[in-house]
Design an enzyme around this catalytic site. Sequence first.
Site, PDB file in Angstrom:
ATOM      1  N   CYS A 127      33.318  52.184  40.473  1.00 50.16           N
ATOM      2  CA  CYS A 127      31.886  51.851  40.451  1.00 50.16           C
ATOM      3  C   CYS A 127      31.388  51.619  41.872  1.00 50.16           C
ATOM      4  O   CYS A 127      30.301  52.060  42.252  1.00 50.16           O
ATOM      5  CB  CYS A 127      31.623  50.629  39.576  1.00 50.16           C
ATOM      6  SG  CYS A 127      32.440  49.097  40.121  1.00 50.16           S
ATOM      7  N   PRO A 161      39.043  43.789  30.759  1.00 43.82           N
ATOM      8  CA  PRO A 161      40.472  43.888  31.073  1.00 43.82           C
ATOM      9  C   PRO A 161      40.819  45.119  31.903  1.00 43.82           C
ATOM     10  O   PRO A 161      41.651  45.048  32.810  1.00 43.82           O
ATOM     11  CB  PRO A 161      41.131  43.957  29.683  1.00 43.82           C
ATOM     12  CG  PRO A 161      40.157  43.292  28.770  1.00 43.82           C
ATOM     13  CD  PRO A 161      38.800  43.635  29.312  1.00 43.82           C
TER      14      PRO A 161
END
Length: 309
Positions: A127, A161
Amino acid sequence: MMKAAVIGSGNIGTDLMVKILRSGGPVEIELMVGIDPDSEGLRRAAAHGVATTAEGVDGLLAHPLFSEVELVFDATSAASHRRHHDLLHAPGRRLIDLTPAAIGPYVVPTVNLGEHLEAPNLNMVTCGGQATVPVVAAIARAAPVHYAEAVVSVASRSAGPGTRANIDEFTETTAFALRRVGGAENAKAIIVLNPAEPPITMAATVTCLTGPAPAESVTSSVSAMAVDIAGFVPGYRVTRVQTEPVTSDSVLRSLAAPSHRSERMLETRVFLEVAGAADFLPAYAGNLDIMTSAALRVAQTIASEGHRA
């Protein structure tokens, strides 16, 4: 229409599924793959008439619809993707990797998508990479980038996670992409998981040391790149571009290569924010939204331009 499967029924995989369903083509989701039969992602997929399996990649391989799948998105973890690549790599099938495994070439749509449309495995970096590599590439169009540093802050709530398991790979992969795709000679990446409540919107600061260039050229190039990204990530926004001469010898000694210390250098700082489209995730989770939006843009380009594997 190119038929696809999504591996990973967590935040990223579910948001990607919703985006594919809303896009209306030329990519059609055929299968949603998870390992938890009670996951919200698998429940949502079934509710939308998408076939599902809770048996992971083995369930995908055994599914009757798998033979129709030409494109597989992997939204799991770097370690898992290495196994998935070995099992799924085959003629006629493409993999789009949303983990930092980096088996295939790094792809940042506004910078280098056209160079890798034929690759069997395309890696979406991270990202932070999707948000900051285009900025470095834009600055590199105006002046050589000797050093680039990206500090990315995301809401702790948006880091599931999978994201947390990939933290080490995140920093390494992002820094490498700043060099390989962005064009910086040296680079560093830092991620901050901010626990603030209410959650913060994804934000990043990109700092570059460059050769001489008109400040207007740097700002113009960054602004044009931001417009391109906002074409498929509407919440992407550059808030400020600050360029000034570097006068500190200590900065030059610590950040620039020795061969550039005598050069008149510029320091450019770019501040940006990424708000999510809230397709499935909250708007503050721009870090996940930019990944799924970029992956979908890659898939749509492959499908619309007929780049079958």
